[in-house]
Design a protein around this motif. Structure first.
Motif, short mmCIF file in Angstrom:
data_model
loop_
_atom_site.label_atom_id
_atom_site.label_comp_id
_atom_site.label_asym_id
_atom_site.label_seq_id
_atom_site.Cartn_x
_atom_site.Cartn_y
_atom_site.Cartn_z
N ARG A 174 31.71 -14.96 -2.37
CA ARG A 174 32.09 -13.70 -1.75
C ARG A 174 32.54 -12.67 -2.77
N ASN A 175 33.15 -13.09 -3.84
CA ASN A 175 33.73 -12.11 -4.75
C ASN A 175 33.41 -12.47 -6.19
N ASP A 176 32.55 -11.67 -6.80
CA ASP A 176 32.22 -11.87 -8.20
C ASP A 176 32.72 -10.73 -9.07
N GLY A 177 33.56 -9.86 -8.49
CA GLY A 177 34.13 -8.75 -9.25
C GLY A 177 33.29 -7.49 -9.24
N PHE A 178 32.21 -7.47 -8.46
CA PHE A 178 31.35 -6.29 -8.36
C PHE A 178 31.23 -5.88 -6.90
N GLY A 179 31.03 -4.59 -6.66
CA GLY A 179 30.83 -4.12 -5.31
C GLY A 179 30.48 -2.64 -5.30
N LEU A 180 30.24 -2.12 -4.12
CA LEU A 180 29.89 -0.72 -3.94
C LEU A 180 31.12 0.03 -3.45
N CYS A 181 31.51 1.05 -4.17
CA CYS A 181 32.69 1.84 -3.80
C CYS A 181 32.35 2.67 -2.56
N VAL A 182 33.08 2.44 -1.49
CA VAL A 182 32.87 3.14 -0.22
C VAL A 182 33.79 4.35 -0.12
N SER A 183 35.03 4.19 -0.59
CA SER A 183 36.01 5.27 -0.48
C SER A 183 37.03 5.15 -1.61
N ALA A 184 37.27 6.28 -2.28
CA ALA A 184 38.27 6.35 -3.35
C ALA A 184 38.83 7.77 -3.39
N PRO A 185 39.82 8.08 -2.54
CA PRO A 185 40.32 9.45 -2.43
C PRO A 185 40.78 10.06 -3.75
N SER A 186 41.35 9.25 -4.64
CA SER A 186 41.84 9.81 -5.90
C SER A 186 40.75 9.87 -6.98
N MET A 187 39.57 9.29 -6.70
CA MET A 187 38.44 9.32 -7.64
C MET A 187 37.13 9.48 -6.86
N PRO A 188 36.92 10.61 -6.19
CA PRO A 188 35.74 10.76 -5.34
C PRO A 188 34.41 10.68 -6.08
N ASP A 189 34.42 10.87 -7.40
CA ASP A 189 33.18 10.82 -8.17
C ASP A 189 32.57 9.42 -8.25
N ILE A 190 33.32 8.36 -7.94
CA ILE A 190 32.77 7.00 -7.99
C ILE A 190 32.30 6.50 -6.62
N GLU A 191 32.54 7.27 -5.58
CA GLU A 191 32.12 6.85 -4.24
C GLU A 191 30.60 6.73 -4.18
N GLY A 192 30.13 5.63 -3.60
CA GLY A 192 28.69 5.39 -3.49
C GLY A 192 28.10 4.73 -4.72
N LYS A 193 28.93 4.38 -5.70
CA LYS A 193 28.44 3.79 -6.94
C LYS A 193 28.93 2.35 -7.07
#
Length: 73
Positions: free
Chosen positions: A23-42
């Protein structure tokens, strides 16, 4: 669903390694990051050794535990 404050919401779908589902290998897709919106979707890498909360296939973790963003604009 949105993260609040300095927290980041990361989608972490299960991964198959042979016949074992991880389930968790330390990687994923950023869905929401209010303080860093530039990484959303990455795709991001995070420190999976830290304490975090789970909801369905999502992980909620503090932004200080993000290690890097794997996709650039």
């Amino acid at each position: 669903m949105r993260a609040i404050g300095e927290y980041v919401l990361i989608s972490v779908p299960p991964t198959l390694v042979g016949a074992i589902q991880i389930r968790n290998d330390g990687f994923g897709l950023c869905v929401s990051a209010p303080s860093m919106p530039d990484i959303e979707g990455k795709k991001v890498m995070f420190d999976s050794d830290q304490k975090y909360h789970e909801h369905e296939d999502m992980i909620i973790i503090h932004k200080n535990y993000l290690l890097l963003c794997l996709e650039e604009e």
